[in-house]
Design a protein around this motif. Structure first.
Motif, PDB file in Angstrom:
ATOM      1  N   GLY A   1      -7.876   6.208  -3.462  1.00  0.00           N
ATOM      2  CA  GLY A   1      -8.700   7.359  -3.124  1.00  0.00           C
ATOM      3  C   GLY A   1      -7.900   8.480  -2.518  1.00  0.00           C
ATOM      4  O   GLY A   1      -6.737   8.299  -2.132  1.00  0.00           O
ATOM      5  N   ARG A   2      -8.512   9.654  -2.438  1.00  0.00           N
ATOM      6  CA  ARG A   2      -7.916  10.817  -1.789  1.00  0.00           C
ATOM      7  C   ARG A   2      -8.699  11.096  -0.505  1.00  0.00           C
ATOM      8  O   ARG A   2      -9.927  11.139  -0.520  1.00  0.00           O
ATOM      9  N   PHE A   3      -7.960  11.281   0.585  1.00  0.00           N
ATOM     10  CA  PHE A   3      -8.599  11.419   1.894  1.00  0.00           C
ATOM     11  C   PHE A   3      -7.971  12.587   2.658  1.00  0.00           C
ATOM     12  O   PHE A   3      -6.880  13.043   2.327  1.00  0.00           O
ATOM     13  N   GLN A   4      -8.679  13.025   3.686  1.00  0.00           N
ATOM     14  CA  GLN A   4      -8.162  14.069   4.575  1.00  0.00           C
ATOM     15  C   GLN A   4      -8.239  13.587   6.015  1.00  0.00           C
ATOM     16  O   GLN A   4      -9.267  13.100   6.466  1.00  0.00           O
TER      17      GLN A   4
ATOM     18  N   ALA B   1       8.977  13.497  14.610  1.00  0.00           N
ATOM     19  CA  ALA B   1       7.717  13.701  13.891  1.00  0.00           C
ATOM     20  C   ALA B   1       7.155  15.087  14.163  1.00  0.00           C
ATOM     21  O   ALA B   1       6.664  15.769  13.255  1.00  0.00           O
ATOM     22  N   LEU B   2       7.225  15.528  15.414  1.00  0.00           N
ATOM     23  CA  LEU B   2       6.756  16.869  15.765  1.00  0.00           C
ATOM     24  C   LEU B   2       7.560  17.932  15.032  1.00  0.00           C
ATOM     25  O   LEU B   2       6.992  18.874  14.446  1.00  0.00           O
ATOM     26  N   LEU B   3       8.872  17.797  15.025  1.00  0.00           N
ATOM     27  CA  LEU B   3       9.726  18.798  14.385  1.00  0.00           C
ATOM     28  C   LEU B   3       9.502  18.834  12.874  1.00  0.00           C
ATOM     29  O   LEU B   3       9.553  19.906  12.259  1.00  0.00           O
ATOM     30  N   ALA B   4       9.249  17.677  12.273  1.00  0.00           N
ATOM     31  CA  ALA B   4       8.968  17.646  10.832  1.00  0.00           C
ATOM     32  C   ALA B   4       7.706  18.437  10.512  1.00  0.00           C
ATOM     33  O   ALA B   4       7.648  19.173   9.525  1.00  0.00           O
ATOM     34  N   THR B   5       6.710  18.312  11.361  1.00  0.00           N
ATOM     35  CA  THR B   5       5.466  19.050  11.152  1.00  0.00           C
ATOM     36  C   THR B   5       5.674  20.541  11.377  1.00  0.00           C
ATOM     37  O   THR B   5       5.159  21.376  10.618  1.00  0.00           O
ATOM     38  N   LEU B   6       6.426  20.890  12.414  1.00  0.00           N
ATOM     39  CA  LEU B   6       6.699  22.310  12.667  1.00  0.00           C
ATOM     40  C   LEU B   6       7.456  22.937  11.503  1.00  0.00           C
ATOM     41  O   LEU B   6       7.175  24.067  11.091  1.00  0.00           O
ATOM     42  N   GLN B   7       8.413  22.202  10.965  1.00  0.00           N
ATOM     43  CA  GLN B   7       9.196  22.712   9.844  1.00  0.00           C
ATOM     44  C   GLN B   7       8.337  22.872   8.598  1.00  0.00           C
ATOM     45  O   GLN B   7       8.486  23.832   7.830  1.00  0.00           O
ATOM     46  N   GLU B   8       7.397  21.943   8.410  1.00  0.00           N
ATOM     47  CA  GLU B   8       6.550  21.969   7.218  1.00  0.00           C
ATOM     48  C   GLU B   8       5.460  23.039   7.320  1.00  0.00           C
ATOM     49  O   GLU B   8       5.153  23.724   6.357  1.00  0.00           O
TER      50      GLU B   8
ATOM     51  N   GLY C   1      -0.160  16.867  11.125  1.00  0.00           N
ATOM     52  CA  GLY C   1       1.116  16.157  11.155  1.00  0.00           C
ATOM     53  C   GLY C   1       1.287  15.208   9.991  1.00  0.00           C
ATOM     54  O   GLY C   1       0.389  14.416   9.683  1.00  0.00           O
ATOM     55  N   LEU C   2       2.457  15.298   9.345  1.00  0.00           N
ATOM     56  CA  LEU C   2       2.712  14.420   8.202  1.00  0.00           C
ATOM     57  C   LEU C   2       2.713  12.952   8.609  1.00  0.00           C
ATOM     58  O   LEU C   2       2.353  12.074   7.819  1.00  0.00           O
ATOM     59  N   HIS C   3       3.131  12.665   9.847  1.00  0.00           N
ATOM     60  CA  HIS C   3       3.141  11.274  10.296  1.00  0.00           C
ATOM     61  C   HIS C   3       1.729  10.698  10.393  1.00  0.00           C
ATOM     62  O   HIS C   3       1.546   9.478  10.356  1.00  0.00           O
ATOM     63  N   GLN C   4       0.721  11.590  10.501  1.00  0.00           N
ATOM     64  CA  GLN C   4      -0.645  11.088  10.629  1.00  0.00           C
ATOM     65  C   GLN C   4      -1.170  10.486   9.328  1.00  0.00           C
ATOM     66  O   GLN C   4      -2.094   9.661   9.364  1.00  0.00           O
ATOM     67  N   ILE C   5      -0.596  10.878   8.196  1.00  0.00           N
ATOM     68  CA  ILE C   5      -1.047  10.233   6.956  1.00  0.00           C
ATOM     69  C   ILE C   5      -0.515   8.796   6.895  1.00  0.00           C
ATOM     70  O   ILE C   5      -1.167   7.910   6.332  1.00  0.00           O
ATOM     71  N   GLU C   6       0.647   8.550   7.486  1.00  0.00           N
ATOM     72  CA  GLU C   6       1.156   7.187   7.560  1.00  0.00           C
ATOM     73  C   GLU C   6       0.290   6.357   8.505  1.00  0.00           C
ATOM     74  O   GLU C   6      -0.027   5.193   8.220  1.00  0.00           O
ATOM     75  N   ASN C   7      -0.102   6.955   9.634  1.00  0.00           N
ATOM     76  CA  ASN C   7      -0.996   6.257  10.561  1.00  0.00           C
ATOM     77  C   ASN C   7      -2.335   5.956   9.895  1.00  0.00           C
ATOM     78  O   ASN C   7      -2.884   4.854  10.039  1.00  0.00           O
ATOM     79  N   ALA C   8      -2.876   6.945   9.174  1.00  0.00           N
ATOM     80  CA  ALA C   8      -4.162   6.762   8.501  1.00  0.00           C
ATOM     81  C   ALA C   8      -4.058   5.689   7.420  1.00  0.00           C
ATOM     82  O   ALA C   8      -4.964   4.852   7.262  1.00  0.00           O
ATOM     83  N   GLY C   9      -2.947   5.708   6.675  1.00  0.00           N
ATOM     84  CA  GLY C   9      -2.759   4.709   5.628  1.00  0.00           C
ATOM     85  C   GLY C   9      -2.677   3.313   6.187  1.00  0.00           C
ATOM     86  O   GLY C   9      -3.268   2.366   5.635  1.00  0.00           O
ATOM     87  N   MET C  10      -1.968   3.150   7.306  1.00  0.00           N
ATOM     88  CA  MET C  10      -1.878   1.822   7.905  1.00  0.00           C
ATOM     89  C   MET C  10      -3.231   1.383   8.451  1.00  0.00           C
ATOM     90  O   MET C  10      -3.595   0.205   8.376  1.00  0.00           O
TER      91      MET C  10
ATOM     92  N   TYR D   1       0.858  -1.189   0.000  1.00  0.00           N
ATOM     93  CA  TYR D   1       0.000   0.000   0.000  1.00  0.00           C
ATOM     94  C   TYR D   1       0.892   1.237   0.000  1.00  0.00           C
ATOM     95  O   TYR D   1       1.979   1.242   0.578  1.00  0.00           O
ATOM     96  N   GLN D   2       0.447   2.271  -0.720  1.00  0.00           N
ATOM     97  CA  GLN D   2       1.254   3.474  -0.884  1.00  0.00           C
ATOM     98  C   GLN D   2       0.468   4.702  -0.409  1.00  0.00           C
ATOM     99  O   GLN D   2      -0.749   4.761  -0.528  1.00  0.00           O
ATOM    100  N   ILE D   3       1.216   5.658   0.122  1.00  0.00           N
ATOM    101  CA  ILE D   3       0.631   6.899   0.630  1.00  0.00           C
ATOM    102  C   ILE D   3       1.402   8.062   0.017  1.00  0.00           C
ATOM    103  O   ILE D   3       2.644   8.050  -0.015  1.00  0.00           O
ATOM    104  N   SER D   4       0.679   9.077  -0.450  1.00  0.00           N
ATOM    105  CA  SER D   4       1.317  10.247  -1.042  1.00  0.00           C
ATOM    106  C   SER D   4       0.680  11.514  -0.485  1.00  0.00           C
ATOM    107  O   SER D   4      -0.513  11.755  -0.694  1.00  0.00           O
ATOM    108  N   HIS D   5       1.474  12.302   0.229  1.00  0.00           N
ATOM    109  CA  HIS D   5       0.957  13.544   0.801  1.00  0.00           C
ATOM    110  C   HIS D   5       0.706  14.553  -0.310  1.00  0.00           C
ATOM    111  O   HIS D   5       1.535  14.762  -1.189  1.00  0.00           O
ATOM    112  N   GLN D   6      -0.470  15.204  -0.252  1.00  0.00           N
ATOM    113  CA  GLN D   6      -0.848  16.167  -1.279  1.00  0.00           C
ATOM    114  C   GLN D   6      -0.847  17.609  -0.775  1.00  0.00           C
ATOM    115  O   GLN D   6      -0.342  18.500  -1.447  1.00  0.00           O
ATOM    116  N   GLU D   7      -1.401  17.813   0.423  1.00  0.00           N
ATOM    117  CA  GLU D   7      -1.549  19.190   0.886  1.00  0.00           C
ATOM    118  C   GLU D   7      -1.822  19.216   2.386  1.00  0.00           C
ATOM    119  O   GLU D   7      -2.488  18.328   2.928  1.00  0.00           O
ATOM    120  N   SER D   8      -1.289  20.235   3.051  1.00  0.00           N
ATOM    121  CA  SER D   8      -1.619  20.480   4.451  1.00  0.00           C
ATOM    122  C   SER D   8      -2.668  21.581   4.511  1.00  0.00           C
ATOM    123  O   SER D   8      -2.516  22.629   3.878  1.00  0.00           O
TER     124      SER D   8
END
Length: 342
Positions: free
Chosen positions: A150-153, A224-231, A158-167, A127-134
């Motif tokens: 599909g495309r979901f929100q 994960a927190l710092l990645a989101t803050l940076q993004e 947090g970018l890590h939450q798309i990995e959690n959602a995908g799993m 299964y693959q996950i691709s971030h599109q937009e924050s």
């Protein structure tokens, strides 16, 4: 009657020998689920997996999200050692869904799964996950597998939450396949993901001034927190209030937090027997040239300080035990003063 009395005596003896509160709660949970005849029970491991009390069940499927250095005193001080403990939940012939796991850990997990003939559903391969937009209320991502596109929100930041959602999606679809159920529709999945809330996980508790709570309590979570803050907040001044409990990697987490540009880092102490000693925190403040402040004073100051020269985000992070106290304090304050602005 004699057998029942023996059982009671055995249980009493086990308690006296050190049965933990978590083990008792786990037993109560399984008994409750059995009594109520629940359709599905999702059990989260307490610590590790192999020797955890939740691991007495025979599951329909299992999942391992990520592997990070946490609880090293009990699980081991390498990713490989921790992965071996986590892989203890893998059962003979039972499907295993894995998330974004580093190669060092996968080299341990894969042979164990193969040895138990456990079918693998693996991140990026199956299964693959691709971030599109924050967006303000979450993250938009594309999900692709052999059975769903599909495309979901997410309803979580947090970018890590798309990995959690995908799993979670991979687990859901695998469960449906294993039990002969029809797959949930994309519309139903989209609604569930968008409505998901998780207090204390990149939770915006005030928008004016901007304040966020996040339970980043180990180095993996801090990254994960710092990645989101940076993004999301690269151009913001960041004021971080941090503390943790005694068993956590304080120095490692402070090293990571210290790498974030335009950041003012303040340590604090909270009232809990598990909390890092205040004397240790104050010595750390001196050696690292950081700030120290009582957390209630910090909150009161930051919630009333709106005359900012530049955009600022305040992040309260560290121990989840600490965040439970902070959140209760803020919710009470909100009810009394209505400090938030939607």
């Amino acid at each position: 009657m004699a057998d029942y009395q023996s059982l009671l005596e055995g249980e009493k003896s086990a308690v006296l020998q050190g049965t933990t509160e978590f083990e008792i709660i786990t037993a109560l949970a399984y008994d409750y689920f059995a009594t109520e005849k629940v359709d599905v029970a999702i059990m989260e491991v307490g610590m590790g997996g192999l020797l955890d009390s939740t691991n007495v069940c025979q599951p329909i499927l299992t999942g391992i999200t990520t592997i990070g250095l946490d609880h090293v005193a009990l699980l081991g001080d390498t990713l490989e050692a921790i992965a071996e403990q986590k892989a203890g939940i893998i059962k003979q012939g039972i499907p295993l869904v894995t998330g974004h796991i580093v190669p060092e850990a996968l080299t341990v997990i894969d042979p164990i799964a193969e040895g138990k003939d456990a079918p693998r559903i693996r991140y990026e391969r199956d299964y693959q996950i691709s971030h599109q937009e924050s967006v303000v209320a979450g993250e938009i991502f594309d999900y692709t597998s052999s059975v769903r596109q599909g495309r979901f929100q997410t309803g979580l930041l947090g970018l890590h939450q798309i990995e959690n959602a995908g799993m979670a999606l991979a687990l859901l679809d695998t469960y449906c396949q294993e039990t002969g159920r029809e797959l949930a529709s994309n519309d139903l999945v989209a609604q569930a993901l968008k409505e998901t809330r998780w207090p204390g996980r990149l939770e915006v508790v005030s928008s004016d001034p901007l304040m966020i709570l996040d339970g980043a309590h180990n180095p993996h979570a801090v990254k994960a927190l710092l990645a989101t803050l940076q993004e999301r907040f690269a151009d913001y001044h960041k004021e971080i209030l941090f503390t943790c409990i005694k068993t956590k990697a304080l120095d490692d987490m402070l090293d990571l937090l210290g790498e974030m540009p335009d950041t003012e880092l303040t340590l604090t102490h909270f009232d809990d027997s598990r909390a890092t000693d205040e004397s240790v925190l104050k010595e750390t403040v001196k050696s690292r040239n950081l700030n120290y402040q009582g957390w209630q004073d910090f909150l009161e100051q930051k919630l009333t300080d709106k005359n900012e020269e530049k955009q600022t985000v305040r992040i309260i992070t560290g121990s989840l035990y600490f965040l439970s106290q902070v959140r209760a304090y803020l919710m009470e304050r909100k009810n009394e003063n209505g400090y938030t602005k939607d």
